[in-house]
Design an enzyme around this catalytic site. Sequence first.
Site, mmCIF file in Angstrom:
data_model
loop_
_atom_site.group_PDB
_atom_site.id
_atom_site.type_symbol
_atom_site.label_atom_id
_atom_site.label_comp_id
_atom_site.label_asym_id
_atom_site.label_seq_id
_atom_site.Cartn_x
_atom_site.Cartn_y
_atom_site.Cartn_z
ATOM 1 N N ARG A 1 41.276 -32.550 -62.816
ATOM 2 C CA ARG A 1 39.871 -32.139 -63.013
ATOM 3 C C ARG A 1 38.890 -33.308 -63.062
ATOM 4 N NH1 ARG A 1 42.466 -28.284 -66.528
ATOM 5 N NH2 ARG A 1 42.431 -26.226 -65.552
ATOM 6 N N LYS B 1 28.589 -37.784 -53.233
ATOM 7 C CA LYS B 1 28.959 -36.648 -52.388
ATOM 8 C C LYS B 1 30.355 -36.909 -51.832
ATOM 9 C CE LYS B 1 24.860 -34.425 -50.464
ATOM 10 N NZ LYS B 1 24.146 -34.142 -49.211
ATOM 11 N N GLU C 1 21.958 -44.714 -39.841
ATOM 12 C CA GLU C 1 21.563 -44.388 -41.221
ATOM 13 C C GLU C 1 20.499 -45.350 -41.735
ATOM 14 O OE1 GLU C 1 22.393 -41.761 -42.834
ATOM 15 O OE2 GLU C 1 24.300 -41.045 -42.020
ATOM 16 N N LYS D 1 18.644 -45.222 -51.214
ATOM 17 C CA LYS D 1 19.600 -44.174 -51.597
ATOM 18 C C LYS D 1 19.669 -44.047 -53.118
ATOM 19 C CE LYS D 1 23.115 -41.271 -50.632
ATOM 20 N NZ LYS D 1 24.277 -41.370 -49.752
ATOM 21 N N GLU E 1 21.098 -32.682 -55.255
ATOM 22 C CA GLU E 1 20.354 -32.088 -54.151
ATOM 23 C C GLU E 1 19.656 -30.797 -54.527
ATOM 24 O OE1 GLU E 1 21.383 -31.023 -49.605
ATOM 25 O OE2 GLU E 1 22.190 -32.933 -50.284
ATOM 26 N N ARG F 1 16.604 -34.910 -52.814
ATOM 27 C CA ARG F 1 17.761 -35.511 -52.145
ATOM 28 C C ARG F 1 17.997 -34.921 -50.756
ATOM 29 N NH1 ARG F 1 23.638 -37.271 -54.681
ATOM 30 N NH2 ARG F 1 24.573 -37.822 -52.690
ATOM 31 N N ASN G 1 19.188 -35.913 -45.563
ATOM 32 C CA ASN G 1 19.844 -35.211 -44.462
ATOM 33 C C ASN G 1 19.050 -35.295 -43.163
ATOM 34 O OD1 ASN G 1 22.120 -34.162 -45.957
ATOM 35 N ND2 ASN G 1 20.677 -32.798 -46.968
ATOM 36 N N HIS H 1 20.685 -34.990 -39.795
ATOM 37 C CA HIS H 1 22.051 -34.510 -40.013
ATOM 38 C C HIS H 1 22.232 -33.027 -39.657
ATOM 39 C CE1 HIS H 1 22.241 -38.304 -42.061
ATOM 40 N NE2 HIS H 1 23.480 -38.125 -42.454
ATOM 41 N N HIS I 1 25.268 -32.769 -37.431
ATOM 42 C CA HIS I 1 26.542 -32.184 -37.871
ATOM 43 C C HIS I 1 27.029 -31.116 -36.892
ATOM 44 C CE1 HIS I 1 26.293 -33.361 -42.423
ATOM 45 N NE2 HIS I 1 26.683 -34.355 -41.655
ATOM 46 N N HIS J 1 29.802 -40.112 -36.315
ATOM 47 C CA HIS J 1 28.772 -39.583 -37.200
ATOM 48 C C HIS J 1 27.409 -40.228 -36.951
ATOM 49 C CE1 HIS J 1 26.903 -37.811 -40.699
ATOM 50 N NE2 HIS J 1 26.616 -39.010 -41.186
#
Length: 363
Positions: free
Chosen positions: A122, A144, A186, A230, A240, A244, A248, A251, A255, A268
């Site tokens: 956990r 993330k 990026e 960042k 997010e 935040r 993206n 993206h 994606h 990517h």
Amino acid sequence: MTSVINVNLPEQSYEIAIASLNLDQLGQQMASLKLGKKVLLVSNPTIFKHFGERAIASLTSAGFEVASCTLPPGERYKTLNSIQKLYDVALENRLERSATMVALGGGVIGDMTGFAAATWLRGINVVQVPTTLLAMVDSAIGGKTGVNHPHGKNLIGAFHQPRLVLIDPDVLKTLPMREFRAGMAEVIKYGVIWDAELFAQLEASKRLDQLRYVKPELLFTILMRSCQAKADVVSKDEKEGGLRAILNYGHTIGHAVESLTGYRLVNHGEAVAIGMVAAGQIAVELGMWQKEDTERQNSLIQKAGLPTQLPSGVDIEAIIEALQLDKKVKAGKVRFVLPTEIGVVTVTDEVPSDIIRQVLQGM
């Protein structure tokens, strides 16, 4: 040149440490955090061959008991099967809750190691030691973590902040040129969404497509300003809930392109570059952004040796359909990050499908 950037969070703040030869300080830096003695170092075979022994030597000299696990390189191996292998090694080595997983590698290794750490017992400690430009400026920071589902990227994951992000610019000397260019996507993103001064500094550079053309001072500026951007955004919005989402930029369509090409045709960063070109043109079509600004962005993308066109053979209707599986879809509406000026963006779900289709057909 050294820099320490703080990511300030309510529950667990941490540092991004940027310095040459930092890899040799990994054990010392982790010892100062008073972590448990057991460490699982996760990498891929290529990165491990370059840097694994140095990392292990640094950790053992600081008193850590180190086990290691290598996973195959590439986005297509970012799956639950790879996570199962990590769990098996964690079990073999009796990793307890005080233990730490160390991600030594690029974004794929960082995402998988972070997810395994988030879910083993956990949640145990994770330290990110990124070895690609893309991971240094983006994926290693912010917590993330996740793996891909056959129908979409990063659909399975968790937020799990690292205890430390340790960046050593010297390791980029072994990075393939294509991977360096991917990271530049990026960096350009941060210029568009947050930092107009960084954008201007990138514009002033003659070439951005290979590390050897980027002066050490500019490389350090790129790392420092990108990481600071960042950190600023994550500190304001850890999970997010709002701000935040601007990270993206590029993206959403990126994606979809990655997924539809099976994570084999474009990497990517290349996909993000294509997505930024599309998002910029959507903003122009909606009257939100000046045509001159999108041309500035696209010129910078080309200077970094990145694509500005869709890969041939990609079905535009399939892209539009894939957008509905994006994690950012809310009440059936696709949310786009769109620029309004260099350094400023907004998030909207009011983008008509015919505009998306028209822009993609033009690419």
